[in-house]
Design a protein around this motif. Structure first.
Motif, PDB file in Angstrom:
ATOM      1  N   GLY A 189     -11.485  -8.714  46.591  1.00 44.13           N
ATOM      2  CA  GLY A 189     -11.098  -7.527  47.358  1.00 44.13           C
ATOM      3  C   GLY A 189     -11.730  -7.557  48.737  1.00 44.13           C
ATOM      4  O   GLY A 189     -11.595  -8.534  49.470  1.00 44.13           O
ATOM      5  N   ASN A 190     -12.446  -6.483  49.068  1.00 46.75           N
ATOM      6  CA  ASN A 190     -13.110  -6.430  50.380  1.00 46.75           C
ATOM      7  C   ASN A 190     -14.630  -6.552  50.246  1.00 46.75           C
ATOM      8  O   ASN A 190     -15.379  -6.036  51.061  1.00 46.75           O
ATOM      9  CB  ASN A 190     -12.747  -5.136  51.113  1.00 46.75           C
ATOM     10  CG  ASN A 190     -13.348  -3.909  50.438  1.00 46.75           C
ATOM     11  OD1 ASN A 190     -13.655  -3.942  49.248  1.00 46.75           O
ATOM     12  ND2 ASN A 190     -13.525  -2.835  51.202  1.00 46.75           N
ATOM     13  N   LYS A 229     -18.938 -15.710  34.790  1.00 41.64           N
ATOM     14  CA  LYS A 229     -17.717 -14.933  34.590  1.00 41.64           C
ATOM     15  C   LYS A 229     -17.328 -14.184  35.864  1.00 41.64           C
ATOM     16  O   LYS A 229     -16.136 -14.083  36.205  1.00 41.64           O
ATOM     17  CB  LYS A 229     -17.913 -13.942  33.438  1.00 41.64           C
ATOM     18  CG  LYS A 229     -16.710 -13.026  33.162  1.00 41.64           C
ATOM     19  CD  LYS A 229     -16.996 -12.129  31.964  1.00 41.64           C
ATOM     20  CE  LYS A 229     -15.818 -11.218  31.656  1.00 41.64           C
ATOM     21  NZ  LYS A 229     -15.607 -10.207  32.712  1.00 41.64           N
ATOM     22  N   GLU A 230     -18.310 -13.676  36.592  1.00 43.84           N
ATOM     23  CA  GLU A 230     -18.020 -12.865  37.777  1.00 43.84           C
ATOM     24  C   GLU A 230     -17.419 -13.683  38.912  1.00 43.84           C
ATOM     25  O   GLU A 230     -16.501 -13.220  39.600  1.00 43.84           O
ATOM     26  CB  GLU A 230     -19.291 -12.140  38.221  1.00 43.84           C
ATOM     27  CG  GLU A 230     -19.651 -11.006  37.269  1.00 43.84           C
ATOM     28  CD  GLU A 230     -21.043 -10.459  37.492  1.00 43.84           C
ATOM     29  OE1 GLU A 230     -21.136  -9.354  38.061  1.00 43.84           O
ATOM     30  OE2 GLU A 230     -22.023 -11.121  37.113  1.00 43.84           O
ATOM     31  N   VAL A 231     -17.889 -14.898  39.123  1.00 39.06           N
ATOM     32  CA  VAL A 231     -17.289 -15.708  40.183  1.00 39.06           C
ATOM     33  C   VAL A 231     -15.901 -16.177  39.782  1.00 39.06           C
ATOM     34  O   VAL A 231     -15.018 -16.359  40.632  1.00 39.06           O
ATOM     35  CB  VAL A 231     -18.198 -16.903  40.567  1.00 39.06           C
ATOM     36  CG1 VAL A 231     -18.202 -17.984  39.506  1.00 39.06           C
ATOM     37  CG2 VAL A 231     -17.766 -17.514  41.896  1.00 39.06           C
ATOM     38  N   LEU A 232     -15.655 -16.347  38.495  1.00 34.89           N
ATOM     39  CA  LEU A 232     -14.336 -16.793  38.045  1.00 34.89           C
ATOM     40  C   LEU A 232     -13.273 -15.720  38.216  1.00 34.89           C
ATOM     41  O   LEU A 232     -12.077 -16.003  38.135  1.00 34.89           O
ATOM     42  CB  LEU A 232     -14.401 -17.248  36.578  1.00 34.89           C
ATOM     43  CG  LEU A 232     -15.285 -18.465  36.298  1.00 34.89           C
ATOM     44  CD1 LEU A 232     -15.252 -18.836  34.827  1.00 34.89           C
ATOM     45  CD2 LEU A 232     -14.878 -19.655  37.170  1.00 34.89           C
ATOM     46  N   GLU A 233     -13.688 -14.496  38.480  1.00 36.93           N
ATOM     47  CA  GLU A 233     -12.750 -13.405  38.738  1.00 36.93           C
ATOM     48  C   GLU A 233     -12.496 -13.198  40.230  1.00 36.93           C
ATOM     49  O   GLU A 233     -11.776 -12.294  40.627  1.00 36.93           O
ATOM     50  CB  GLU A 233     -13.290 -12.103  38.127  1.00 36.93           C
ATOM     51  CG  GLU A 233     -13.396 -12.145  36.601  1.00 36.93           C
ATOM     52  CD  GLU A 233     -14.102 -10.927  36.033  1.00 36.93           C
ATOM     53  OE1 GLU A 233     -14.720 -10.182  36.837  1.00 36.93           O
ATOM     54  OE2 GLU A 233     -14.058 -10.729  34.811  1.00 36.93           O
ATOM     55  N   ALA A 234     -13.074 -14.061  41.067  1.00 35.59           N
ATOM     56  CA  ALA A 234     -12.996 -13.897  42.517  1.00 35.59           C
ATOM     57  C   ALA A 234     -11.646 -14.324  43.073  1.00 35.59           C
ATOM     58  O   ALA A 234     -10.895 -15.085  42.455  1.00 35.59           O
ATOM     59  CB  ALA A 234     -14.102 -14.702  43.189  1.00 35.59           C
ATOM     60  N   ASP A 235     -11.349 -13.835  44.276  1.00 40.53           N
ATOM     61  CA  ASP A 235     -10.152 -14.247  45.008  1.00 40.53           C
ATOM     62  C   ASP A 235     -10.376 -15.576  45.733  1.00 40.53           C
ATOM     63  O   ASP A 235      -9.469 -16.409  45.822  1.00 40.53           O
ATOM     64  CB  ASP A 235      -9.768 -13.192  46.045  1.00 40.53           C
ATOM     65  CG  ASP A 235      -9.507 -11.823  45.419  1.00 40.53           C
ATOM     66  OD1 ASP A 235      -8.956 -11.780  44.293  1.00 40.53           O
ATOM     67  OD2 ASP A 235      -9.863 -10.803  46.047  1.00 40.53           O
ATOM     68  N   GLU A 236     -11.572 -15.754  46.284  1.00 40.11           N
ATOM     69  CA  GLU A 236     -11.915 -16.974  47.014  1.00 40.11           C
ATOM     70  C   GLU A 236     -13.366 -17.337  46.711  1.00 40.11           C
ATOM     71  O   GLU A 236     -14.188 -16.468  46.419  1.00 40.11           O
ATOM     72  CB  GLU A 236     -11.775 -16.784  48.530  1.00 40.11           C
ATOM     73  CG  GLU A 236     -10.393 -16.419  49.010  1.00 40.11           C
ATOM     74  CD  GLU A 236     -10.347 -16.217  50.518  1.00 40.11           C
ATOM     75  OE1 GLU A 236     -10.887 -17.073  51.252  1.00 40.11           O
ATOM     76  OE2 GLU A 236      -9.779 -15.199  50.967  1.00 40.11           O
ATOM     77  N   GLN A 263      -7.667 -16.511  52.838  1.00 39.09           N
ATOM     78  CA  GLN A 263      -7.663 -15.666  54.039  1.00 39.09           C
ATOM     79  C   GLN A 263      -9.046 -15.551  54.663  1.00 39.09           C
ATOM     80  O   GLN A 263      -9.203 -15.688  55.881  1.00 39.09           O
ATOM     81  CB  GLN A 263      -7.150 -14.275  53.668  1.00 39.09           C
ATOM     82  CG  GLN A 263      -7.336 -13.223  54.753  1.00 39.09           C
ATOM     83  CD  GLN A 263      -7.102 -11.803  54.248  1.00 39.09           C
ATOM     84  OE1 GLN A 263      -6.592 -11.606  53.148  1.00 39.09           O
ATOM     85  NE2 GLN A 263      -7.492 -10.819  55.047  1.00 39.09           N
ATOM     86  N   TRP A 264     -10.054 -15.292  53.832  1.00 38.83           N
ATOM     87  CA  TRP A 264     -11.390 -15.054  54.377  1.00 38.83           C
ATOM     88  C   TRP A 264     -12.086 -16.343  54.769  1.00 38.83           C
ATOM     89  O   TRP A 264     -12.860 -16.369  55.740  1.00 38.83           O
ATOM     90  CB  TRP A 264     -12.228 -14.241  53.391  1.00 38.83           C
ATOM     91  CG  TRP A 264     -11.825 -12.808  53.425  1.00 38.83           C
ATOM     92  CD1 TRP A 264     -11.122 -12.114  52.483  1.00 38.83           C
ATOM     93  CD2 TRP A 264     -12.059 -11.885  54.500  1.00 38.83           C
ATOM     94  NE1 TRP A 264     -10.905 -10.831  52.891  1.00 38.83           N
ATOM     95  CE2 TRP A 264     -11.470 -10.650  54.121  1.00 38.83           C
ATOM     96  CE3 TRP A 264     -12.696 -11.980  55.728  1.00 38.83           C
ATOM     97  CZ2 TRP A 264     -11.518  -9.531  54.939  1.00 38.83           C
ATOM     98  CZ3 TRP A 264     -12.741 -10.860  56.554  1.00 38.83           C
ATOM     99  CH2 TRP A 264     -12.159  -9.655  56.154  1.00 38.83           C
TER     100      TRP A 264
END
Length: 288
Positions: A189-190, A229-236, A263-264
């Motif tokens: 997200g942001n 688990k948390e990084v595997l849910e990331a967008d980038e 994008q980022w």
């Protein structure tokens, strides 16, 4: 290629220090690596500031300034006919007797090694792999960029000599820490996420710069203790260091990421190109 050693510009064959240097005997030494872009040493103020803090912690009584280091760098670049370069700046404790010393070190050795580099500008993707070896805890209260590098060397041996792969450490409690030669980031997200310094990671200069860029681009910044688990849910996902800059990650633990198409990642890369030829300190980011 000439290097700088204690006031002299000499060839690597001529470079010598004593075996009684406590940087050799006991690992009491620090280094900084950074890039020069078209003659400009990017974020030199930040590197010098971190170096000076580390020297104080090691009781090496020396303090450097931007002006002092840049003067040496400019002559070193001129003598080697370089405008874009990799720089390793190394300070070791200096002479001492065999045995542990509690008195301050008064005559450290300063060595600056240059290496020719291209101007940069391309996003180079990597795959990330989870290391079996855990990140060791810092020798003191915080991790210094010191001669104590065996943990990193063993990790590199674990993954092999593949330039398109970065190994990712977990700390001793199983939280995400950092790469073998990089700091770790991801975006959802942001929000820009990065592991906390409490995991024992190095507070990389590019890490601090990217956090500043995050604020500039109106991202929320979260530093904490995170599971895989948390990084595997990331967008980038991406990693950073002062030589490789922003490195997009394409895959980690079975999850694919957009890599250089993110994008980022593209935004941070664009910002990096804007600042790399003129910025002395991350604190100036966003100022007109």
């Amino acid at each position: 290629m000439l290097l700088y050693l204690n006031g002299q510009f000499i060839s690597k064959e001529e470079a010598k220090i004593s075996p009684f240097d406590h940087g050799f005997l006991y690992g009491l030494g620090l280094f900084e690596t950074f890039r020069v872009y078209d003659g400009h040493p990017f974020l030199l103020d930040d590197h010098v500031e971190r170096l000076n803090k580390g020297l104080a912690e090691l009781s090496i009584e020396q303090k450097y300034t931007r002006e002092q280091i840049n003067k040496i760098l400019q002559e070193l670049l001129e003598r080697n006919r370089l405008t874009n370069a990799y720089i390793r700046l190394n300070v070791s404790a200096g002479l001492g007797e065999v045995g542990l010393q509690v008195e301050p070190y008064l005559q450290p050795n300063l060595i600056i090694f240059p290496k020719r580099l291209s101007p940069g500008g391309e996003l180079i993707e990597k795959k990330a792999v989870l290391l079996k070896l855990k990140r060791n805890s810092p020798e003191g209260n915080q991790r210094l960029k010191s001669h104590h590098y065996l943990n990193n060397v063993l990790a590199k041996r674990e993954i092999g000599d593949f330039p398109d792969v970065e190994g990712i450490f977990l700390d001793e409690h199983g939280y995400l820490a950092e790469g073998i030669v990089s700091n770790l980031f991801w975006i959802k997200g942001n929000v820009l996420y990065t592991p906390s310094l409490h995991t024992g990671i190095l507070n990389g200069i590019t890490r601090q710069f990217v956090i500043q860029l995050g604020w500039k681009n109106n991202l929320q910044i979260q530093e904490g203790l995170y599971s895989i688990k948390e990084v595997l849910e990331a967008d980038e996902m991406f990693v950073t260091n002062s030589i490789q800059e922003i490195v997009p990650i394409t895959s980690f633990e079975g999850r694919n990421f957009p890599g250089k198409e993110g994008q980022w990642v593209q935004q941070f890369h664009q910002d990096y190109r804007q600042y790399c030829k003129n910025l002395w300190s991350r604190h100036s980011v966003g100022r007109e």
